[in-house]
Scaffold this active site. Sequence first.
Site, PDB file in Angstrom:
ATOM      1  N   SER A 241       0.830  -1.223   0.000  1.00 41.55           N
ATOM      2  CA  SER A 241       0.000   0.000   0.000  1.00 41.55           C
ATOM      3  C   SER A 241       0.857   1.264   0.000  1.00 41.55           C
ATOM      4  O   SER A 241       0.558   2.227  -0.719  1.00 41.55           O
ATOM      5  CB  SER A 241      -0.967   0.008   1.191  1.00 41.55           C
ATOM      6  N   HIS A 271      -2.040  -8.895   1.825  1.00 42.84           N
ATOM      7  CA  HIS A 271      -1.715  -7.639   2.534  1.00 42.84           C
ATOM      8  C   HIS A 271      -2.855  -7.345   3.524  1.00 42.84           C
ATOM      9  O   HIS A 271      -3.149  -8.180   4.376  1.00 42.84           O
ATOM     10  CB  HIS A 271      -1.491  -6.550   1.475  1.00 42.84           C
ATOM     11  N   HIS A 318       5.692 -12.706   7.533  1.00 46.25           N
ATOM     12  CA  HIS A 318       5.913 -11.313   7.136  1.00 46.25           C
ATOM     13  C   HIS A 318       7.129 -11.236   6.224  1.00 46.25           C
ATOM     14  O   HIS A 318       8.071 -12.014   6.368  1.00 46.25           O
ATOM     15  CB  HIS A 318       6.132 -10.398   8.353  1.00 46.25           C
ATOM     16  N   ARG A 327       2.772  -4.801  16.700  1.00 45.42           N
ATOM     17  CA  ARG A 327       1.388  -4.321  16.545  1.00 45.42           C
ATOM     18  C   ARG A 327       0.410  -5.409  16.997  1.00 45.42           C
ATOM     19  O   ARG A 327      -0.664  -5.129  17.510  1.00 45.42           O
ATOM     20  CB  ARG A 327       1.124  -3.931  15.085  1.00 45.42           C
ATOM     21  N   ASP A 373      -2.411  -8.596  11.563  1.00 48.56           N
ATOM     22  CA  ASP A 373      -3.757  -9.006  11.158  1.00 48.56           C
ATOM     23  C   ASP A 373      -4.299 -10.187  11.954  1.00 48.56           C
ATOM     24  O   ASP A 373      -5.501 -10.448  11.933  1.00 48.56           O
ATOM     25  CB  ASP A 373      -3.760  -9.338   9.659  1.00 48.56           C
TER      26      ASP A 373
HETATM   27  N1  HAX Z   1       1.264 -19.706   5.816  1.00 47.91           N
HETATM   28  C1  HAX Z   1       1.746 -20.612   4.943  1.00 47.91           C
HETATM   29  N2  HAX Z   1       2.815 -20.419   4.175  1.00 47.91           N
HETATM   30  C2  HAX Z   1       3.456 -19.252   4.322  1.00 47.91           C
HETATM   31  C3  HAX Z   1       3.062 -18.269   5.231  1.00 47.91           C
HETATM   32  C4  HAX Z   1       1.900 -18.521   5.987  1.00 47.91           C
HETATM   33  N3  HAX Z   1       1.384 -17.612   6.833  1.00 47.91           N
HETATM   34  N4  HAX Z   1       3.894 -17.225   5.148  1.00 47.91           N
HETATM   35  C5  HAX Z   1       4.813 -17.545   4.202  1.00 47.91           C
HETATM   36  N5  HAX Z   1       4.530 -18.770   3.698  1.00 47.91           N
HETATM   37  C6  HAX Z   1       5.210 -19.443   2.594  1.00 47.91           C
HETATM   38  C7  HAX Z   1       5.099 -18.567   1.353  1.00 47.91           C
HETATM   39  O1  HAX Z   1       3.831 -18.737   0.723  1.00 47.91           O
HETATM   40  C8  HAX Z   1       6.255 -19.046   0.540  1.00 47.91           C
HETATM   41  O2  HAX Z   1       5.885 -20.294  -0.056  1.00 47.91           O
HETATM   42  P1  HAX Z   1       6.409 -20.678  -1.548  1.00 47.91           P
HETATM   43  O3  HAX Z   1       7.906 -20.769  -1.421  1.00 47.91           O
HETATM   44  O4  HAX Z   1       5.744 -21.981  -1.802  1.00 47.91           O
HETATM   45  O5  HAX Z   1       5.975 -19.574  -2.439  1.00 47.91           O
HETATM   46  C9  HAX Z   1       7.320 -19.354   1.612  1.00 47.91           C
HETATM   47  O6  HAX Z   1       6.587 -19.519   2.837  1.00 47.91           O
HETATM   48  C10 HAX Z   1       8.333 -18.235   1.792  1.00 47.91           C
HETATM   49  O7  HAX Z   1       7.630 -17.027   2.025  1.00 47.91           O
HETATM   50  P2  HAX Z   1       8.289 -15.880   2.938  1.00 47.91           P
HETATM   51  O8  HAX Z   1       9.545 -15.461   2.267  1.00 47.91           O
HETATM   52  O9  HAX Z   1       8.370 -16.321   4.353  1.00 47.91           O
HETATM   53  O10 HAX Z   1       7.181 -14.751   2.888  1.00 47.91           O
HETATM   54  P3  HAX Z   1       6.949 -13.629   1.793  1.00 47.91           P
HETATM   55  O11 HAX Z   1       7.845 -12.499   2.116  1.00 47.91           O
HETATM   56  O12 HAX Z   1       7.041 -14.174   0.410  1.00 47.91           O
HETATM   57  O13 HAX Z   1       5.435 -13.242   2.038  1.00 47.91           O
HETATM   58  C11 HAX Z   1       3.519 -12.773   3.383  1.00 47.91           C
HETATM   59  C12 HAX Z   1       5.022 -12.537   3.194  1.00 47.91           C
HETATM   60  C13 HAX Z   1       3.013 -11.866   4.481  1.00 47.91           C
HETATM   61  C14 HAX Z   1       2.793 -12.424   2.090  1.00 47.91           C
HETATM   62  C15 HAX Z   1       3.318 -14.268   3.762  1.00 47.91           C
HETATM   63  O14 HAX Z   1       3.925 -14.531   5.002  1.00 47.91           O
HETATM   64  C16 HAX Z   1       1.835 -14.641   3.830  1.00 47.91           C
HETATM   65  O15 HAX Z   1       1.255 -15.004   2.801  1.00 47.91           O
HETATM   66  N6  HAX Z   1       1.195 -14.583   5.047  1.00 47.91           N
HETATM   67  C17 HAX Z   1      -0.216 -14.848   5.184  1.00 47.91           C
HETATM   68  C18 HAX Z   1      -1.056 -13.650   4.737  1.00 47.91           C
HETATM   69  C19 HAX Z   1      -0.911 -12.502   5.709  1.00 47.91           C
HETATM   70  O16 HAX Z   1      -1.043 -12.654   6.907  1.00 47.91           O
HETATM   71  N7  HAX Z   1      -0.678 -11.313   5.154  1.00 47.91           N
HETATM   72  C20 HAX Z   1      -0.580 -10.079   5.964  1.00 47.91           C
HETATM   73  C21 HAX Z   1       0.857  -9.667   6.173  1.00 47.91           C
HETATM   74  C22 HAX Z   1       0.983  -8.387   6.969  1.00 47.91           C
HETATM   75  C23 HAX Z   1       0.456  -7.278   6.165  1.00 47.91           C
HETATM   76  O17 HAX Z   1       0.982  -6.857   5.153  1.00 47.91           O
HETATM   77  N8  HAX Z   1      -0.655  -6.791   6.545  1.00 47.91           N
HETATM   78  O18 HAX Z   1      -1.243  -5.893   5.794  1.00 47.91           O
END
Ligand code: HAX
Length: 444
Positions: A241, A271, A318, A327, A373
Amino acid sequence: MSSLKEVLRTKVEEHRPRMTNLLKNYGDRKIGEVTVSQAIGGMRGVKGLVTDISYLDPYEGIRFRGYTINEVMEKLPKPDGKGYPFVEGFMYLLLTGEIPTKEQALEVVEEFKKRSYVPSYVFDLLNTMPKETHPMTMFSTAILAMQNESVFANAYKMGLINKFNSWEYMYEDVLNLISRLPEVAAYIYRLKYKNGDIIKPDKNLDFGGNFAHMMGIGDPYDEVARMYFILHSDHESGNVSAHTTHLVASALSDAYLSLSAGINGLAGPLHGLANQEVLGWIQNFMKQLGGKVPTEEKLKDAVWDTLNSGQVIPGYGHAVLRKTDPRYTAQREYCLKYLPNDELFQLVSKLYAVVPDILREAGKAKNPFPNVDAQSGVIQWYYGLKEYDFYTVLFGIGRSLGVLANITWDRALGYPIERPKSVTTGMLEEMVSQSFGTTTLVSV
Ligand code: HAX
């Protein structure tokens, strides 16, 4: 007019030579390198943005203008008899880097009130949108529609903008826009979920208090609103964002065009939408268990089922943080104090006890801990806001404070249009083969 703009002007004038010095004398100095996995993998960790509004340390979490969450909550002036600071005083901090006095915070409260008029066509537009439209779509549409009011766009059309004064027009838009957001959001809520029974703003109340009033939720929801908006405001500038808002603004787009785009990014499930996903996910497996509170074993099964079906656990992980999000902790502390026996809070706490170990065992997520979240829906639910697809709009109001403070400074420092360079897959293959002194790539 409040003293905010004059203090900001002084800060801008003090800051500009620092930027000029860095660019002029050290412009070629390297601050990092980019690897193949960073180029393919969403630029994770690439240092390519500058902001002084907030900084996210992977192990400590967020600091706003150098202050931790606890320091912000403690040091900023508060409405009489209240425990959480004025959102308006927090905006003063984000913009200027200084903790305002109570008098300065109250000046901004008055400034916001003067600017908070929402044009009637915005409500007409919201009224005509299909009932099932997602509230984030309505929120973004309303912001975009108000672009008609942009002081910056109008001044640009009249040829009044130059590199030195453009931040002042941005500032006008930013303050106007922020001060209107609570009414727009509360209108969407009441229109969508309360049969259009709209509650008019109360000009005697501050940002948080007026929002609670227009939502139709009694005390202490005003406190929840202040806490929530401050916690969600900023997370340095690389998140979707913030980066989107900055990117769009870099084309000299005004605050309305830029924020609407940023809000669209926040609406993605990876996000900001994760906060509604957490509640949806919990409700879903509660339903599968016939409404019963799950045992720890059942919870573990539900977490594994989600992972095994190829989905992420919402509210966990994250891109930058490598510990429990402060938070999350701040909201957890609120729950421990005010709603320790709440069933949903206890369930979310149980998840906290089981999810990190499971994510570690699954072995993919770099950060197995909860983010903001995972906890935020609990408090909303407790105070009667059970329409969880509205939660990201609350996040959106908070996030607007940070991203709009950022684009005001972007203009003040004359950041240019953003334009990173892309390469083709073939070029990457060529580069890696050259770096190993061979033209043969490992076959796959
Ligand atoms: N559950 C399952 N798998 C997860 C995970 C979770 N909560 N978090 C990361 N992973 C997986 C990823 O999908 C990725 O898998 P692949 O290699 O198969 O693609 C692997 O672990 C490595 O990811 P990462 O490097 O640890 O995390 P990223 O930086 O790529 O992504 C995210 C960060 C927040 C998008 C990710 O942790 C996620 O999808 N979390 C769940 C959704 C969520 O809670 N989002 C809100 C985040 C905070 C925010 O921005 N709020 O607005």
